[in-house]
Design a protein around this motif. Sequence first.
Motif, PDB file in Angstrom:
ATOM      1  N   ASP A   1      46.512  29.739  23.429  1.00  0.00           N
ATOM      2  CA  ASP A   1      46.190  28.774  22.389  1.00  0.00           C
ATOM      3  C   ASP A   1      46.148  27.340  22.935  1.00  0.00           C
ATOM      4  N   PRO A   2      45.019  27.042  23.510  1.00  0.00           N
ATOM      5  CA  PRO A   2      43.639  27.752  23.211  1.00  0.00           C
ATOM      6  C   PRO A   2      43.486  28.917  24.179  1.00  0.00           C
ATOM      7  N   GLY A   3      42.802  29.769  23.560  1.00  0.00           N
ATOM      8  CA  GLY A   3      42.648  31.050  24.325  1.00  0.00           C
ATOM      9  C   GLY A   3      41.639  30.837  25.553  1.00  0.00           C
ATOM     10  N   LEU A   4      41.773  31.869  26.748  1.00  0.00           N
ATOM     11  CA  LEU A   4      41.000  31.610  27.669  1.00  0.00           C
ATOM     12  C   LEU A   4      39.683  32.810  27.378  1.00  0.00           C
ATOM     13  N   TRP A   5      38.615  31.974  27.680  1.00  0.00           N
ATOM     14  CA  TRP A   5      37.173  32.748  27.608  1.00  0.00           C
ATOM     15  C   TRP A   5      37.034  33.658  29.201  1.00  0.00           C
ATOM     16  N   PRO A   6      36.016  34.547  28.775  1.00  0.00           N
ATOM     17  CA  PRO A   6      35.644  35.322  29.916  1.00  0.00           C
ATOM     18  C   PRO A   6      35.091  34.429  31.133  1.00  0.00           C
ATOM     19  N   TYR A   7      35.294  34.975  32.486  1.00  0.00           N
ATOM     20  CA  TYR A   7      34.746  34.196  33.277  1.00  0.00           C
ATOM     21  C   TYR A   7      34.534  35.140  34.557  1.00  0.00           C
ATOM     22  N   THR A   8      33.903  34.566  35.360  1.00  0.00           N
ATOM     23  CA  THR A   8      33.708  35.297  36.911  1.00  0.00           C
ATOM     24  C   THR A   8      34.639  35.127  38.092  1.00  0.00           C
ATOM     25  N   LEU A   9      34.617  35.666  38.997  1.00  0.00           N
ATOM     26  CA  LEU A   9      35.690  35.694  40.110  1.00  0.00           C
ATOM     27  C   LEU A   9      34.821  35.108  41.290  1.00  0.00           C
ATOM     28  N   HIS A  10      33.742  34.339  41.046  1.00  0.00           N
ATOM     29  CA  HIS A  10      33.484  33.486  42.381  1.00  0.00           C
ATOM     30  C   HIS A  10      34.295  32.688  42.925  1.00  0.00           C
ATOM     31  N   TYR A  11      35.236  32.190  41.888  1.00  0.00           N
ATOM     32  CA  TYR A  11      36.332  31.067  42.379  1.00  0.00           C
ATOM     33  C   TYR A  11      37.824  31.515  41.857  1.00  0.00           C
ATOM     34  N   ALA A  12      38.711  30.892  42.466  1.00  0.00           N
ATOM     35  CA  ALA A  12      40.069  31.019  41.904  1.00  0.00           C
ATOM     36  C   ALA A  12      40.049  31.074  40.394  1.00  0.00           C
ATOM     37  N   SER A  13      41.012  31.996  39.994  1.00  0.00           N
ATOM     38  CA  SER A  13      41.267  32.082  38.446  1.00  0.00           C
ATOM     39  C   SER A  13      42.552  31.231  38.154  1.00  0.00           C
ATOM     40  N   ILE A  14      42.526  30.649  37.023  1.00  0.00           N
ATOM     41  CA  ILE A  14      43.777  30.164  36.323  1.00  0.00           C
ATOM     42  C   ILE A  14      44.686  30.845  35.505  1.00  0.00           C
ATOM     43  N   GLN A  15      44.100  32.059  35.408  1.00  0.00           N
ATOM     44  CA  GLN A  15      44.904  33.044  34.699  1.00  0.00           C
ATOM     45  C   GLN A  15      46.365  33.523  35.344  1.00  0.00           C
ATOM     46  N   ASP A  16      47.462  33.664  34.177  1.00  0.00           N
ATOM     47  CA  ASP A  16      48.842  34.156  34.903  1.00  0.00           C
ATOM     48  C   ASP A  16      48.692  35.419  34.950  1.00  0.00           C
ATOM     49  N   CYS A  17      49.414  35.720  36.038  1.00  0.00           N
ATOM     50  CA  CYS A  17      49.660  37.173  36.646  1.00  0.00           C
ATOM     51  C   CYS A  17      50.532  37.990  35.953  1.00  0.00           C
ATOM     52  N   GLN A  18      50.197  38.681  35.009  1.00  0.00           N
ATOM     53  CA  GLN A  18      51.444  39.516  34.364  1.00  0.00           C
ATOM     54  C   GLN A  18      51.853  40.745  35.000  1.00  0.00           C
ATOM     55  N   ILE A  19      50.862  41.421  35.346  1.00  0.00           N
ATOM     56  CA  ILE A  19      51.234  42.794  36.041  1.00  0.00           C
ATOM     57  C   ILE A  19      50.323  42.864  37.451  1.00  0.00           C
ATOM     58  N   PRO A  20      51.195  42.162  38.427  1.00  0.00           N
ATOM     59  CA  PRO A  20      50.483  42.079  40.010  1.00  0.00           C
ATOM     60  C   PRO A  20      50.341  43.530  40.504  1.00  0.00           C
ATOM     61  N   PRO A  21      49.300  43.474  41.522  1.00  0.00           N
ATOM     62  CA  PRO A  21      48.512  42.359  42.262  1.00  0.00           C
ATOM     63  C   PRO A  21      47.444  41.804  41.431  1.00  0.00           C
ATOM     64  N   CYS A  22      47.239  40.454  41.375  1.00  0.00           N
ATOM     65  CA  CYS A  22      45.853  40.017  40.720  1.00  0.00           C
ATOM     66  C   CYS A  22      45.033  39.682  41.779  1.00  0.00           C
TER      67      CYS A  22
END
Length: 380
Positions: A194-215
């Motif tokens: 909230d706000p939600g994360l929109w789809p993205y590519t992995l060309h660059y580092a992700s800001i997404q939290d890593c809940q079930i590693p390894p990410c």
Amino acid sequence: MKWPILLLPLLVLVFAEDELPLAELCDEEQCKLPECRCSSTDIPGGLPARDTPQFVLLTFDDGVNTVNMPTYRSILYGRRNSNNCPIGVTYFVNHEYTDYTLTNELYNMGFEIALHSISHQTPQDYWRDATYDDMMREFGDQIIQMSHFGSIPRDTIKGIRIPFLQLAGNETYRMMADANLLYDCTWPTISHTDPGLWPYTLHYASIQDCQIPPCPTASVPGPWILPMIAWFDLNNTPCSMVDACFFIPDRENEEEWFKFIVGNFERHYLGNRAPFGFYVHEWFIRAYPAVQRALVRFMDLVNSLNDAYMVNAHEVIEWVQNPVPVNEYARRACRHTVPSPCRQTSCGPVRAEHTENLYYMQVCSACPNVYPWLGNPLGN
């Protein structure tokens, strides 16, 4: 003379990074649609929320068979969005106990068939520690398997979800790039809801939290991440799959379940309109008729809105790659599926070489010699 041994891990790390470069912070000047998108809660195309279609993504995991098909037929067939186009649904299908003739039926009804692995095996650590070759045997070979036994055109198989939502680091996305798979819908987020994360590519580092590693940490151009934005249960505890939510309404109370679903939906609809996922296993809505009725009421609500659309996962990625305002989206031609013929064949008993168990199969092809499995996806 111990220093060469001490340096060995460093050398391995250097060679690994040479093979897969570490992802850097996203450069928005270089990362442009349709091939690249930074991980962000920003609406694609810079659209305001009021002009953004609210996508609703209903997915089902695991095998397709005679047990769950009555549910799919009764609540999904013939359903349309407000623009009179058929709804989209995505099925993440694993191999074991799947009836491929029924999978073909779902495809011909216009639903998306995606991959959930050949083996779906335990323990969960198998997926955490999976190598590139493991993932290629599970998913790359499953493309061949699904196309052959289900008569599903290869070029329509675009996405995956790893069993148990267990990520395998960079190896999954290396495999996806090489297997020409477009998106992964495995990675949960509880920090970007909230706000939600929109789809993205992995060309660059992700800001997404890593809940079930390894990410993933590497730069892997090509595959898209479709984040599994968490729901929040009645105790405000996050859950990625609907049937995994813990503090939930009484399973016999349709009205409370409907409110529960709508409450989670509104966080998206009244926010930045990131895709809203109803991720579930069919057994849950079959086992609890009140929950199923609440889901049907929710779908009726979505189908009545002129700015919300039930679509499949591939369609979400397609829109993000080329975002258009909702009024333009509503006028688009409907998705069209070219029917794929199925020569229904009953097979069995077919012996599984890895267990010696016997299986019966329903396929759209000739029967295999042995039960198809890892390393031998066609059972030759």
